[in-house]
Design a protein around this motif. Structure first.
Motif, PDB file in Angstrom:
ATOM      1  N   ARG A  69      31.425  26.457  39.730  1.00 33.59           N
ATOM      2  CA  ARG A  69      30.634  27.700  39.781  1.00 33.59           C
ATOM      3  C   ARG A  69      31.028  28.435  41.059  1.00 33.59           C
ATOM      4  O   ARG A  69      30.661  28.022  42.168  1.00 33.59           O
ATOM      5  N   PRO A  70      31.803  29.525  40.949  1.00 37.62           N
ATOM      6  CA  PRO A  70      32.197  30.267  42.154  1.00 37.62           C
ATOM      7  C   PRO A  70      31.079  31.176  42.656  1.00 37.62           C
ATOM      8  O   PRO A  70      30.382  31.806  41.861  1.00 37.62           O
ATOM      9  N   CYS A  71      30.947  31.227  43.972  1.00 44.13           N
ATOM     10  CA  CYS A  71      30.035  32.156  44.626  1.00 44.13           C
ATOM     11  C   CYS A  71      30.855  32.917  45.661  1.00 44.13           C
ATOM     12  O   CYS A  71      31.457  32.303  46.552  1.00 44.13           O
ATOM     13  N   VAL A  72      30.916  34.244  45.537  1.00 38.34           N
ATOM     14  CA  VAL A  72      31.748  35.069  46.426  1.00 38.34           C
ATOM     15  C   VAL A  72      30.838  35.795  47.414  1.00 38.34           C
ATOM     16  O   VAL A  72      30.002  36.607  47.018  1.00 38.34           O
ATOM     17  N   LEU A  85      28.641  38.816  46.207  1.00 39.95           N
ATOM     18  CA  LEU A  85      29.262  39.870  45.399  1.00 39.95           C
ATOM     19  C   LEU A  85      29.057  39.630  43.907  1.00 39.95           C
ATOM     20  O   LEU A  85      28.876  40.585  43.146  1.00 39.95           O
ATOM     21  N   ASN A  86      29.113  38.383  43.474  1.00 35.00           N
ATOM     22  CA  ASN A  86      28.824  38.084  42.064  1.00 35.00           C
ATOM     23  C   ASN A  86      27.367  37.624  41.932  1.00 35.00           C
ATOM     24  O   ASN A  86      27.060  36.559  41.378  1.00 35.00           O
ATOM     25  N   TYR A  87      26.443  38.464  42.458  1.00 32.47           N
ATOM     26  CA  TYR A  87      25.027  38.079  42.566  1.00 32.47           C
ATOM     27  C   TYR A  87      24.363  37.868  41.206  1.00 32.47           C
ATOM     28  O   TYR A  87      23.355  37.160  41.106  1.00 32.47           O
ATOM     29  N   LYS A  88      24.911  38.458  40.159  1.00 32.60           N
ATOM     30  CA  LYS A  88      24.311  38.245  38.835  1.00 32.60           C
ATOM     31  C   LYS A  88      24.429  36.789  38.386  1.00 32.60           C
ATOM     32  O   LYS A  88      23.632  36.331  37.561  1.00 32.60           O
ATOM     33  N   ASP A  89      25.414  36.072  38.931  1.00 34.69           N
ATOM     34  CA  ASP A  89      25.562  34.656  38.606  1.00 34.69           C
ATOM     35  C   ASP A  89      24.652  33.774  39.455  1.00 34.69           C
ATOM     36  O   ASP A  89      24.512  32.577  39.185  1.00 34.69           O
ATOM     37  N   TRP A 157      34.343  39.516  56.467  1.00 34.24           N
ATOM     38  CA  TRP A 157      34.797  38.270  55.844  1.00 34.24           C
ATOM     39  C   TRP A 157      34.442  38.221  54.358  1.00 34.24           C
ATOM     40  O   TRP A 157      33.328  38.583  53.962  1.00 34.24           O
ATOM     41  N   PHE A 158      35.388  37.746  53.557  1.00 36.94           N
ATOM     42  CA  PHE A 158      35.147  37.392  52.169  1.00 36.94           C
ATOM     43  C   PHE A 158      35.323  35.878  52.052  1.00 36.94           C
ATOM     44  O   PHE A 158      36.364  35.336  52.442  1.00 36.94           O
ATOM     45  N   THR A 159      34.292  35.203  51.532  1.00 36.62           N
ATOM     46  CA  THR A 159      34.325  33.744  51.443  1.00 36.62           C
ATOM     47  C   THR A 159      34.100  33.324  49.998  1.00 36.62           C
ATOM     48  O   THR A 159      33.114  33.740  49.364  1.00 36.62           O
ATOM     49  N   PHE A 160      35.000  32.528  49.475  1.00 41.55           N
ATOM     50  CA  PHE A 160      34.848  31.946  48.146  1.00 41.55           C
ATOM     51  C   PHE A 160      34.280  30.542  48.302  1.00 41.55           C
ATOM     52  O   PHE A 160      34.851  29.708  49.013  1.00 41.55           O
ATOM     53  N   CYS A 161      33.137  30.313  47.656  1.00 45.15           N
ATOM     54  CA  CYS A 161      32.510  28.987  47.622  1.00 45.15           C
ATOM     55  C   CYS A 161      32.658  28.450  46.200  1.00 45.15           C
ATOM     56  O   CYS A 161      32.103  29.032  45.259  1.00 45.15           O
ATOM     57  N   LEU A 162      33.384  27.374  46.044  1.00 49.73           N
ATOM     58  CA  LEU A 162      33.582  26.767  44.725  1.00 49.73           C
ATOM     59  C   LEU A 162      32.688  25.537  44.629  1.00 49.73           C
ATOM     60  O   LEU A 162      32.989  24.476  45.180  1.00 49.73           O
ATOM     61  N   PHE A 163      31.557  25.685  43.942  1.00 52.60           N
ATOM     62  CA  PHE A 163      30.604  24.587  43.786  1.00 52.60           C
ATOM     63  C   PHE A 163      30.993  23.741  42.575  1.00 52.60           C
ATOM     64  O   PHE A 163      31.386  24.279  41.531  1.00 52.60           O
ATOM     65  N   SER A 164      30.853  22.435  42.705  1.00 55.79           N
ATOM     66  CA  SER A 164      31.163  21.553  41.585  1.00 55.79           C
ATOM     67  C   SER A 164      30.209  20.361  41.554  1.00 55.79           C
ATOM     68  O   SER A 164      29.552  20.049  42.555  1.00 55.79           O
TER      69      SER A 164
END
Length: 368
Positions: A69-72, A85-89, A157-164
């Protein structure tokens, strides 16, 4: 006919597993390269940034259809304002505009430490420093977060958080994190490609260079296109000039050189610095004999400049002149003038390109 025994098959099992993993890795890398192509097409087609982020998260969903589940996140350079940025998720973590009031300390620490390209936060459900996100993590059974950040042109800063989630077997765990590592290597390149394009788009809105005050290269090219159209229509001659300076000129010297060259221009002539070591000029001329006059005028102006203020003058200035209609379009004019400039042997000098010859005056072109 040879029949394999059960023991022989068991002995070959590790080898079969290794072959199977290699095939999975190959297929994953092929899919990753396809995503590269898709995202590059979006960059080239001027997709807006938010749509691009949506495409990136969708692409990550294709790579990891069930266990990522990515969170940007975006934050300012001072790390005071955070937004998903993908707050709808992630509706439970932000307000209706994606603003986030609490960021886990390990995440903020990672973004504040740009020397760390990647990070992996594990055992999130048991971590007190992730406590305010625990309900969301528990809802989706998320255990691990892989992080990668990229800074934009404004230092934000743009940070990609990849949750698993946790995986049931060691082999699944190993393959999953191998794949995540490949994605983490790609994400910065995807983001940087878009950021470079956005910076280029901004520059294309500017007509003059902020240091020299001269035309930006794209504005010069557009103006030269119009000048060439007029020349074809009204049978006019043009001179195209390249002025090469040493590449170690600093901004103050470039500004002084720009001012010096600008003094040689008439109202409708064009001047730009196409790079840190090249200026280009274009002007209408009445006849061929005007070409060396143009070159000499530029040369004299540079020779009068104070070498104490413009130290690069001692390193050599090369002036090349190409002519229209002898060179029929902008690319040919540029190449011919560069070749003429590179034929200069004096410290400050010029050459004219005329049907493949590099001369100081047109009489030399007929001496053979």
């Amino acid at each position: 006919m040879k029949i394999e025994t059960k023991d022989a098959v068991l002995q070959d099992a590790p080898l079969l597993d290794a072959v199977h993993e290699s095939l999975i890795q190959r297929d994953f890398l092929l899919q990753l390269r396809k995503i590269d192509h898709v995202l590059l097409r979006h960059v080239a087609s001027s997709t807006n940034f938010m749509s691009y982020v949506e495409q990136m998260t969708a692409s990550l969903g294709e790579l990891f259809p069930s266990n990522i589940r990515p969170c940007v996140l975006w934050c300012d350079k001072d790390l005071t304002h955070w937004r998903i940025l993908n707050y709808k998720d992630w509706p439970a973590l932000s307000d209706a505009l994606g603003n986030v009031s609490h960021i886990p300390q390990p995440l903020a620490t990672f973004v504040a430490s740009p020397s760390r390209p990647f990070a992996r936060e594990q055992n999130l459900p048991t971590r007190s420093d992730w406590s305010q996100w625990q309900d969301v993590l528990a809802e989706h059974f998320l255990d691990t977060c892989d992080l990668v950040s990229v800074q934009d042109n404004d230092k934000n800063w743009f940070t990609f958080c990849l949750f698993s989630s946790k995986l049931p077997s060691d082999s699944e765990h190993r393959m999953h994190y191998w794949a995540v590592d490949q994605a983490l290597q790609s994400i910065p390149q995807w983001l940087k490609a878009m950021l470079v394009r956005m910076k280029t788009d901004a520059r294309l809105q500017e007509h003059t260079n902020e240091v020299t005050g001269l035309l930006q290269p794209h504005a010069f090219d557009n103006a030269l296109d119009m000048m060439l159209r007029d020349a074809r229509r009204y049978f006019q001659r043009l001179a195209f000039v390249s002025v090469l300076v040493p590449s170690d000129a600093d901004q103050d010297e470039l500004k002084l050189l720009s001012d010096t060259l600008r003094e040689t221009l008439r109202d409708n002539d064009l001047l730009a610095n196409s790079s840190d070591n090249e200026f280009v000029m274009a002007m209408r001329i009445m006849q061929l004999d005007d070409a060396p006059i143009v070159a000499q005028k530029v040369q004299k102006a540079l020779q009068k400049a104070d070498p104490k203020q413009i130290s690069v003058l001692s390193g050599g200035i090369k002036i090349g002149v190409a002519l229209y209609p002898e060179q029929a379009n902008q690319d040919k004019l540029r190449l011919a003038s560069l070749a003429a400039a590179n034929a200069v042997t004096e410290n400050v000098g010029y050459r004219l390109e005329y049907y493949g010859k590099f001369v100081k005056n047109l009489d030399e072109a007929y001496d053979d």
